[in-house]
Design a protein around this motif. Structure first.
Motif, PDB file in Angstrom:
ATOM      1  N   ALA A 139       0.901  -1.160   0.000  1.00 17.57           N
ATOM      2  CA  ALA A 139       0.000   0.000   0.000  1.00 17.57           C
ATOM      3  C   ALA A 139       0.935   1.202   0.000  1.00 17.57           C
ATOM      4  N   SER A 140       0.446   2.338  -0.441  1.00 16.86           N
ATOM      5  CA  SER A 140       1.284   3.538  -0.443  1.00 16.86           C
ATOM      6  C   SER A 140       1.664   3.891   0.991  1.00 16.86           C
ATOM      7  N   SER A 141       2.782   4.607   1.169  1.00 16.40           N
ATOM      8  CA  SER A 141       3.223   4.898   2.534  1.00 16.40           C
ATOM      9  C   SER A 141       2.228   5.816   3.254  1.00 16.40           C
ATOM     10  N   LEU A 142       1.567   6.692   2.517  1.00 12.78           N
ATOM     11  CA  LEU A 142       0.571   7.558   3.155  1.00 12.78           C
ATOM     12  C   LEU A 142      -0.609   6.733   3.665  1.00 12.78           C
ATOM     13  N   GLU A 143      -1.067   5.821   2.847  1.00 10.56           N
ATOM     14  CA  GLU A 143      -2.183   4.957   3.239  1.00 10.56           C
ATOM     15  C   GLU A 143      -1.799   4.115   4.464  1.00 10.56           C
ATOM     16  N   ARG A 144      -0.578   3.609   4.473  1.00 10.20           N
ATOM     17  CA  ARG A 144      -0.125   2.787   5.600  1.00 10.20           C
ATOM     18  C   ARG A 144      -0.015   3.626   6.869  1.00 10.20           C
ATOM     19  N   ALA A 145       0.461   4.861   6.724  1.00  9.63           N
ATOM     20  CA  ALA A 145       0.549   5.753   7.879  1.00  9.63           C
ATOM     21  C   ALA A 145      -0.844   6.074   8.412  1.00  9.63           C
ATOM     22  N   ARG A 146      -1.782   6.297   7.503  1.00 10.22           N
ATOM     23  CA  ARG A 146      -3.165   6.587   7.923  1.00 10.22           C
ATOM     24  C   ARG A 146      -3.742   5.439   8.739  1.00 10.22           C
ATOM     25  N   ARG A 147      -3.498   4.211   8.256  1.00  9.71           N
ATOM     26  CA  ARG A 147      -4.040   3.037   8.977  1.00  9.71           C
ATOM     27  C   ARG A 147      -3.412   2.909  10.364  1.00  9.71           C
ATOM     28  N   ARG A 148      -2.087   3.091  10.441  1.00  7.11           N
ATOM     29  CA  ARG A 148      -1.413   2.995  11.729  1.00  7.11           C
ATOM     30  C   ARG A 148      -1.914   4.066  12.690  1.00  7.11           C
ATOM     31  N   HIS A 149      -2.126   5.267  12.131  1.00 10.57           N
ATOM     32  CA  HIS A 149      -2.595   6.395  12.927  1.00 10.57           C
ATOM     33  C   HIS A 149      -3.939   6.052  13.572  1.00 10.57           C
ATOM     34  N   LYS A 150      -4.799   5.462  12.765  1.00 14.15           N
ATOM     35  CA  LYS A 150      -6.126   5.073  13.254  1.00 14.15           C
ATOM     36  C   LYS A 150      -6.004   4.005  14.347  1.00 14.15           C
ATOM     37  N   ASP A 151      -5.141   3.005  14.109  1.00  7.84           N
ATOM     38  CA  ASP A 151      -4.900   1.939  15.094  1.00  7.84           C
ATOM     39  C   ASP A 151      -4.455   2.544  16.426  1.00  7.84           C
ATOM     40  N   LEU A 152      -3.468   3.438  16.337  1.00 12.91           N
ATOM     41  CA  LEU A 152      -2.894   4.021  17.551  1.00 12.91           C
ATOM     42  C   LEU A 152      -3.944   4.836  18.298  1.00 12.91           C
ATOM     43  N   GLU A 153      -4.765   5.565  17.534  1.00 14.12           N
ATOM     44  CA  GLU A 153      -5.831   6.348  18.157  1.00 14.12           C
ATOM     45  C   GLU A 153      -6.790   5.447  18.922  1.00 14.12           C
ATOM     46  N   GLN A 154      -7.138   4.334  18.266  1.00 17.92           N
ATOM     47  CA  GLN A 154      -8.073   3.402  18.898  1.00 17.92           C
ATOM     48  C   GLN A 154      -7.485   2.780  20.156  1.00 17.92           C
ATOM     49  N   GLN A 155      -6.159   2.585  20.133  1.00 17.16           N
ATOM     50  CA  GLN A 155      -5.493   2.025  21.308  1.00 17.16           C
ATOM     51  C   GLN A 155      -5.325   3.055  22.405  1.00 17.16           C
ATOM     52  N   GLY A 156      -5.634   4.307  22.091  1.00 24.25           N
ATOM     53  CA  GLY A 156      -5.462   5.370  23.068  1.00 24.25           C
ATOM     54  C   GLY A 156      -4.003   5.687  23.341  1.00 24.25           C
ATOM     55  N   ALA A 157      -3.150   5.424  22.335  1.00 27.00           N
ATOM     56  CA  ALA A 157      -1.713   5.684  22.492  1.00 27.00           C
ATOM     57  C   ALA A 157      -1.434   7.179  22.399  1.00 27.00           C
ATOM     58  N   ALA A 158      -0.235   7.578  22.837  1.00 25.71           N
ATOM     59  CA  ALA A 158       0.158   8.987  22.795  1.00 25.71           C
ATOM     60  C   ALA A 158       0.045   9.505  21.358  1.00 25.71           C
ATOM     61  N   PRO A 159      -0.503  10.696  21.174  1.00 28.40           N
ATOM     62  CA  PRO A 159      -0.720  11.196  19.817  1.00 28.40           C
ATOM     63  C   PRO A 159       0.594  11.464  19.082  1.00 28.40           C
TER      64      PRO A 159
END
Ligand code: C5P
Length: 226
Positions: A150-170
């Motif tokens: 997947a493009s690096s932007l798309e992969r970053a977006r997915r990780r960002h969403k995962d981290l948000e859901q985990q309640g990780a540090a922004p």
């Protein structure tokens, strides 16, 4: 006879974990997350306060390490992981481990020990295994090889969403994209078993595709073959 191995490789954030777990569940295969094993060793190194470039000490540590992985796929959760009987399921996903894992995974003693364990796990039954070198090194005779991108932007977006859901540090999307690009670069340019598509792997670009669609494509490929 045991079912053929399904090998899924690709860069960080391409959706490998969720897709591989779903494929394993739908195809009745065990699930092997090889990245979790490199993360577990990295956790152990950090814990032991050994320097990341102290290859001798790390070789010694890995030879004495006892990693256990949950092999039944759960689509909703990463597998449980234990090192020296300690449950490290959550800590191996920490930013500290993620930042250091590529340096550990580039070392030959680490790869030799873990690939050997992975092959032993593959002997006892059909696996859906995910990583960077499954189709090229660990199981070169796998029944079906998939390379997910997947493009690096798309992969970053997915990780960002995962981290948000985990309640990780922004962390900003830009920063995350940069971290992912760095890890890919290290994983693709190392001399030992770099991330690369096996010549006989089917490449799936997951940009704009849902997890369900990607899973379905892989399950269909597998069923058509076997
Ligand atoms: O898949 P995951 O992102 O958890 O993998 C963590 C790291 O482990 C990768 O960035 C890579 O350095 C290493 N790895 C590897 N070979 C594998 C699986 C993971 O080198 N088969």
């Amino acid at each position: 006879a045991r079912p053929p191995i399904l090998a899924i490789d690709g860069p960080a954030g391409a959706g490998k974990s969720t897709v591989t777990r779903l494929c394993a569940q739908q195809l009745g295969l065990k699930y092997l997350d090889t990245g979790a094993m490199y993360r577990a060793i990295t956790w152990l190194v950090l814990q032991s306060q050994i320097k990341l470039d102290d290859q001798l000490a790390i070789a010694d540590l890995v030879s004495q390490s006892d990693i256990k992985l949950q092999l039944d796929a759960n689509p909703d959760h990463p597998p449980r992981v234990w090192v020296q009987q300690q449950d490290v399921t959550d800590t191996i996903r920490s930013p500290e481990v993620t930042q250091s894992v590529s340096a550990i995974a580039a070392q030959s003693a680490v790869r030799q020990a873990l690939v050997r364990q992975q092959r032993i796990l593959g002997q006892s039954g059909g696996l859906a295994a995910e990583g960077r070198d499954i189709g090229t090194q660990v199981f070169p005779a796998a029944g079906l090889k998939i390379f997910l991108t997947a493009s690096s932007l798309e992969r970053a977006r997915r990780r960002h969403k995962d981290l948000e859901q985990q309640g990780a540090a922004p962390i900003s999307l830009e920063q995350l994209e940069q971290q992912i690009a760095q890890r890919d670069q290290k994983d693709s340019q190392r001399s030992l078993s770099p991330l690369c598509k096996a010549y006989d792997a089917i490449e799936i670009d997951t940009d704009g595709l849902s997890i369900a669609v990607v899973t379905d494509q892989i399950v269909q490929h597998y069923r058509n073959r076997f």
